[in-house]
Design an enzyme around this catalytic site. Structure first.
Site, PDB file in Angstrom:
ATOM      1  CB  SER A 150      16.685  10.702   4.140  1.00 17.56           C
ATOM      2  OG  SER A 150      16.391  11.361   5.354  1.00 17.56           O
ATOM      3  CE1 TYR A 165      17.725  15.423   1.641  1.00 19.29           C
ATOM      4  CE2 TYR A 165      16.495  14.736   3.585  1.00 19.29           C
ATOM      5  CZ  TYR A 165      17.590  14.604   2.744  1.00 19.29           C
ATOM      6  OH  TYR A 165      18.539  13.635   3.012  1.00 19.29           O
TER       7      TYR A 165
HETATM    8  N1  LIG Z   1      24.082  13.530   6.800  1.00 18.16           N
HETATM    9  C1  LIG Z   1      22.845  13.227   7.122  1.00 18.16           C
HETATM   10  O1  LIG Z   1      22.390  13.528   8.255  1.00 18.16           O
HETATM   11  C2  LIG Z   1      21.974  12.487   6.160  1.00 18.16           C
HETATM   12  C3  LIG Z   1      20.796  11.905   6.645  1.00 18.16           C
HETATM   13  C4  LIG Z   1      19.965  11.203   5.766  1.00 18.16           C
HETATM   14  C5  LIG Z   1      20.309  11.083   4.438  1.00 18.16           C
HETATM   15  N2  LIG Z   1      21.461  11.648   3.976  1.00 18.16           N
HETATM   16  C6  LIG Z   1      21.742  11.493   2.530  1.00 18.16           C
HETATM   17  O2  LIG Z   1      23.046  10.968   2.366  1.00 18.16           O
HETATM   18  C7  LIG Z   1      23.562  11.368   1.092  1.00 18.16           C
HETATM   19  C8  LIG Z   1      24.985  11.881   1.268  1.00 18.16           C
HETATM   20  O3  LIG Z   1      24.951  13.043   2.090  1.00 18.16           O
HETATM   21  P1  LIG Z   1      26.119  13.434   3.099  1.00 18.16           P
HETATM   22  O4  LIG Z   1      25.528  13.496   4.441  1.00 18.16           O
HETATM   23  O5  LIG Z   1      27.320  12.595   2.865  1.00 18.16           O
HETATM   24  O6  LIG Z   1      26.336  14.953   2.626  1.00 18.16           O
HETATM   25  P2  LIG Z   1      27.636  15.749   2.131  1.00 18.16           P
HETATM   26  O7  LIG Z   1      28.787  15.488   3.018  1.00 18.16           O
HETATM   27  O8  LIG Z   1      27.153  17.151   1.960  1.00 18.16           O
HETATM   28  O9  LIG Z   1      27.930  15.113   0.694  1.00 18.16           O
HETATM   29  C9  LIG Z   1      27.062  15.290  -0.393  1.00 18.16           C
HETATM   30  C10 LIG Z   1      27.720  14.768  -1.644  1.00 18.16           C
HETATM   31  O10 LIG Z   1      26.807  14.923  -2.751  1.00 18.16           O
HETATM   32  C11 LIG Z   1      27.467  15.585  -3.811  1.00 18.16           C
HETATM   33  N3  LIG Z   1      26.548  16.403  -4.587  1.00 18.16           N
HETATM   34  C12 LIG Z   1      25.538  17.181  -4.124  1.00 18.16           C
HETATM   35  N4  LIG Z   1      24.919  17.799  -5.150  1.00 18.16           N
HETATM   36  C13 LIG Z   1      25.559  17.408  -6.286  1.00 18.16           C
HETATM   37  C14 LIG Z   1      25.403  17.719  -7.659  1.00 18.16           C
HETATM   38  N5  LIG Z   1      24.472  18.572  -8.072  1.00 18.16           N
HETATM   39  N6  LIG Z   1      26.235  17.154  -8.550  1.00 18.16           N
HETATM   40  C15 LIG Z   1      27.213  16.304  -8.133  1.00 18.16           C
HETATM   41  N7  LIG Z   1      27.404  15.972  -6.842  1.00 18.16           N
HETATM   42  C16 LIG Z   1      26.591  16.521  -5.928  1.00 18.16           C
HETATM   43  C17 LIG Z   1      28.523  16.449  -3.128  1.00 18.16           C
HETATM   44  O11 LIG Z   1      29.520  16.745  -4.076  1.00 18.16           O
HETATM   45  P3  LIG Z   1      30.501  18.034  -3.991  1.00 18.16           P
HETATM   46  O12 LIG Z   1      30.824  18.228  -2.525  1.00 18.16           O
HETATM   47  O13 LIG Z   1      31.658  17.605  -4.790  1.00 18.16           O
HETATM   48  O14 LIG Z   1      29.747  19.175  -4.556  1.00 18.16           O
HETATM   49  C18 LIG Z   1      28.982  15.537  -2.008  1.00 18.16           C
HETATM   50  O15 LIG Z   1      29.954  14.631  -2.479  1.00 18.16           O
HETATM   51  C19 LIG Z   1      22.587  12.415   0.541  1.00 18.16           C
HETATM   52  O16 LIG Z   1      21.771  11.824  -0.437  1.00 18.16           O
HETATM   53  C20 LIG Z   1      21.756  12.807   1.765  1.00 18.16           C
HETATM   54  O17 LIG Z   1      20.452  13.211   1.396  1.00 18.16           O
HETATM   55  C21 LIG Z   1      22.296  12.343   4.800  1.00 18.16           C
END
Ligand SMILES: NC(=O)c1ccc[n+]([C@@H]2O[C@H](COP(=O)([O-])OP(=O)(O)OC[C@H]3O[C@@H](n4cnc5c(N)ncnc54)[C@H](OP(=O)(O)O)[C@@H]3O)[C@@H](O)[C@H]2O)c1
Length: 264
Positions: A150, A165
Site C-alpha cells: 500500500s 496498518y
Molecule cells: N482497497 C484499497 O484502497 C487498498 C489500498 C492499498 C492497499 N490495499 C491492499 O490490497 C489488498 C487487497 O485488499 P482489497 O482492497 O481487495 O480488500 P477486500 O475487498 O476487503 O479483500 C480482502 C481479501 O483478503 C482476504 N482476507 C483478509 N483477511 C484474511 C484472512 N485472515 N484469511 C484469509 N483471507 C483473508 C479476504 O477474504 P474473505 O473476504 O474471504 O474473508 C478478501 O479476499 C490488501 O492487502 C490491502 O491492504 C487495498
C-alpha cells in the site's frame, strides 16, 4: 516481410500455477480473473467460500481451466500449510505467489498492542509463512512473488488512526526487498504493488457502512490529483505484468498505483 513476435517475453501463463490469497474479493478476485485470462492455473485462497466459488466460476468461464479453491483462515498456520500442500497435490508446481490478502486495521497508540498484533498477524505473518513454504517450489520453477502492499507503507494516512496498518505494509515492503536479495541468485523475483485508494470493500473492515463507503469514495475521488480512485482490475493488470516474463529484469521494487494520492 513476416513480422516476428517475441513469444518468450509474452504475458503468457500457459501451464503456470499461480496462488492468489484474498481471491474472494476486490483486488485478489480481479487478479485471479486476469491470470485466468492468460491461461494460468489459478489457486484461489480466502475465507468466504461462496465468494470463492463465484469467482472460480468466472475464472473457469474464460479459458475452461478449472481453478483450485482453498478455503483458509490465513492467521491459522495449519491453513497456510494446507494452501501449499493442496496446490502441490493438485498441480505439482508453483510459479507465482501473490500475497494479496490483507485488512485495514485502525488503532491509535493509546489503544495498546492489540491492533498492532492483529495487523502483523494478518498482513505480514501469513505472507512470510506462505512464502517460506512456497520457496522450494518457486526456486524449482524460477518463479516470482508479488506482494500487495500500500502507499501506507511510505506515508502516514491523514485523518485516520492507521498506525498498525501503515507499519504492517512497511514491513511487507522490506520483506520484498530483503527477499529479492536473498532469492535473486536462485532466479526468483520479488516485487511489491502499492495501491492508493482502490474501489473495493476494504474500508468496510474498518467499520464503514456500504452507504458511508460510497460517500467516502466520492470525497476521496475529488481530493486525488487525477480526480478518481483505482479499480481492482487496474491493480490486477500491474500484478500480472510484474509476474510475467516481460518484467524479467525487475526485482526488489515497489510500484505505486494511486491516481497521484502520494503527492498529497
Ligand atoms: N482497497 C484499497 O484502497 C487498498 C489500498 C492499498 C492497499 N490495499 C491492499 O490490497 C489488498 C487487497 O485488499 P482489497 O482492497 O481487495 O480488500 P477486500 O475487498 O476487503 O479483500 C480482502 C481479501 O483478503 C482476504 N482476507 C483478509 N483477511 C484474511 C484472512 N485472515 N484469511 C484469509 N483471507 C483473508 C479476504 O477474504 P474473505 O473476504 O474471504 O474473508 C478478501 O479476499 C490488501 O492487502 C490491502 O491492504 C487495498
Amino acid at each position: 516481410m513476416p513480422v516476428h513476435i517475441e513469444t518468450s517475453r509474452a504475458m503468457d501463463f500457459d501451464n503456470k500455477v499461480v496462488i492468489i490469497t484474498g481471491a474472494s474479493a476486490g483486488i485478489g478476485a480481479e487478479t485471479a480473473i486476469a491470470f485466468a485470462k492468460h491461461s494460468a492455473k489459478v489457486v484461489l485462497v480466502g475465507r468466504n467460500e461462496e465468494a470463492l466459488n463465484t469467482n472460480a466460476s468466472k475464472c473457469e468461464e474464460v479459458k475452461g481451466i478449472q481453478p483450485l479453491i482453498v478455503k483458509a483462515e490465513l492467521t491459522n498456520d495449519e491453513d497456510v500449510k494446507r494452501v501449499i500442500s493442496t496446490t502441490i497435490e493438485k498441480f505439482g508446481r508453483i510459479d507465482v505467489l501473490v500475497n494479496n490478502a490483507g485488512v485495514g486495521i485502525c488503532g491509535s497508540i493509546r489503544e495498546g498492542i492489540e491492533p498492532f498484533d492483529r495487523a502483523i498477524n494478518t498482513n505480514v505473518r501469513p505472507a512470510y509463512l506462505l512464502t517460506s513454504l512456497a520457496t522450494p517450489y518457486l526456486v524449482q520453477s524460477k518463479g516470482n512473488i508479488v506482494n500487495v502492499s500500500s502507499i501506507a507503507a511510505f506515508k502516514p494516512i491523514k485523518d485516520v488512526d492507521f498506525l498498525p496498518y501503515c507499519m504492517s505494509k512497511a514491513a511487507l515492503d522490506q520483506f520484498t526487498r530483503c527477499l529479492a536479495l536473498e532469492l535473486g541468485k536462485d532466479g526468483v523475483r520479488v516485487n511489491s504493488v502499492n495501491p492508493g485508494g482502490t474501489k473495493t470493500n476494504f474500508v468496510e473492515a474498518c467499520g464503514i457502512s456500504k452507504d458511508e463507503k460510497e460517500e467516502l469514495f466520492k470525497v476521496r475521488e475529488q481530493s486525488f490529483p487525477l480526480r478518481k480512485m483505482a479499480k481492482s482490475e487496474e491493480v490486477a493488470d500491474l500484478i500480472l505484468y510484474l509476474a510475467s516474463d516481460r518484467a524479467s529484469s525487475i526485482t526488489g521494487s515497489t510500484f505505486v498505483i494511486d491516481n497521484g494520492e502520494m503527492l498529497l
